[in-house]
Design a protein around this motif. Structure first.
Motif, PDB file in Angstrom:
ATOM      1  N   THR A   1      15.006 -21.349 -14.159  1.00  0.00           N
ATOM      2  CA  THR A   1      14.682 -20.352 -13.143  1.00  0.00           C
ATOM      3  C   THR A   1      14.302 -19.037 -13.804  1.00  0.00           C
ATOM      4  O   THR A   1      14.602 -18.802 -14.976  1.00  0.00           O
ATOM      5  N   ILE A   2      13.640 -18.184 -13.028  1.00  0.00           N
ATOM      6  CA  ILE A   2      13.395 -16.803 -13.433  1.00  0.00           C
ATOM      7  C   ILE A   2      13.984 -15.917 -12.354  1.00  0.00           C
ATOM      8  O   ILE A   2      13.879 -16.220 -11.157  1.00  0.00           O
ATOM      9  N   VAL A   3      14.634 -14.848 -12.767  1.00  0.00           N
ATOM     10  CA  VAL A   3      15.253 -13.904 -11.833  1.00  0.00           C
ATOM     11  C   VAL A   3      14.742 -12.508 -12.169  1.00  0.00           C
ATOM     12  O   VAL A   3      14.835 -12.070 -13.314  1.00  0.00           O
ATOM     13  N   LEU A   4      14.181 -11.831 -11.165  1.00  0.00           N
ATOM     14  CA  LEU A   4      13.690 -10.463 -11.331  1.00  0.00           C
ATOM     15  C   LEU A   4      14.555  -9.526 -10.498  1.00  0.00           C
ATOM     16  O   LEU A   4      14.779  -9.773  -9.306  1.00  0.00           O
ATOM     17  N   ILE A   5      15.027  -8.457 -11.134  1.00  0.00           N
ATOM     18  CA  ILE A   5      15.841  -7.450 -10.448  1.00  0.00           C
ATOM     19  C   ILE A   5      15.056  -6.144 -10.472  1.00  0.00           C
ATOM     20  O   ILE A   5      14.736  -5.628 -11.539  1.00  0.00           O
ATOM     21  N   ARG A   6      14.746  -5.622  -9.279  1.00  0.00           N
ATOM     22  CA  ARG A   6      13.950  -4.398  -9.136  1.00  0.00           C
ATOM     23  C   ARG A   6      14.693  -3.353  -8.312  1.00  0.00           C
ATOM     24  O   ARG A   6      15.466  -3.691  -7.431  1.00  0.00           O
ATOM     25  N   ASN A   7      14.381  -2.090  -8.585  1.00  0.00           N
ATOM     26  CA  ASN A   7      14.827  -1.002  -7.740  1.00  0.00           C
ATOM     27  C   ASN A   7      13.956  -1.047  -6.489  1.00  0.00           C
ATOM     28  O   ASN A   7      12.730  -0.983  -6.585  1.00  0.00           O
ATOM     29  N   LYS A   8      14.557  -1.192  -5.311  1.00  0.00           N
ATOM     30  CA  LYS A   8      13.807  -1.352  -4.067  1.00  0.00           C
ATOM     31  C   LYS A   8      12.962  -0.122  -3.741  1.00  0.00           C
ATOM     32  O   LYS A   8      11.845  -0.243  -3.261  1.00  0.00           O
ATOM     33  N   ALA A   9      13.477   1.064  -4.009  1.00  0.00           N
ATOM     34  CA  ALA A   9      12.783   2.299  -3.658  1.00  0.00           C
ATOM     35  C   ALA A   9      11.592   2.582  -4.574  1.00  0.00           C
ATOM     36  O   ALA A   9      10.524   2.968  -4.113  1.00  0.00           O
TER      37      ALA A   9
END
Length: 159
Positions: A131-139
């Protein structure tokens, strides 16, 4: 040995933080579904969208998962990669265990930042899944971390 003991000694602020934790965390009991892990590490993850091989979640950075600088701790990021990556595989109907993770820490998330976490199954061969998991700042849209997560589970016997 004395240097190690000195290094592990908590300062006054850290000792107060630890003392606040002990009263709020309940031990797991028969018939009680939540224990330390649920109360501390995964509480607050909200599922936004689920499709076969894909999961999208939201998460607001809580104080309990920040480091001394006020950033989301790298261990908490690794936990999010593990949990959300494993969820995208579990949705395919198989339960697997983590065998490998690699995480690129590309930015920082501060207390109360709203994060968007997306996981996608990259492929599956036999009992092995990636799998690949991307974590981003929503704002801001800033990429906080990118994780590659490999999982393995028993396949049914051919006998």
């Amino acid at each position: 040995m004395e240097k190690a003991r000195e290094f592990l000694q908590l300062d006054k602020e850290a000792a107060q933080s630890v003392s606040r934790l002990t009263g709020s965390i309940r031990p797991p009991r028969v018939g009680f579904e939540f224990g330390f892990y649920n109360d501390f590490a995964v509480r607050g993850i909200r599922i936004d969208r689920v499709e076969p091989g894909f999961v999208s979640c939201s998460f607001r950075v809580p104080a309990r998962l920040t480091d001394k600088s006020g950033n989301l701790a790298t261990g908490a990021i690794a936990n999010l990669v593990d949990e959300v990556g494993g969820s995208s595989v579990h949705i395919l109907g198989t339960m697997k265990v983590s065998v490998d993770m690699s995480i690129s820490f590309l930015g920082t998330a501060k207390l109360d930042d709203e994060l968007e976490i997306r996981s996608k199954v990259l492929g599956q061969k036999g009992s092995y899944c990636g799998t690949i998991v991307l974590i981003r700042n929503k704002a801001t849209g800033e990429l906080i971390a990118e994780g590659r997560h490999s999982l393995f589970g028993n396949q049914s016997s051919k006998l």
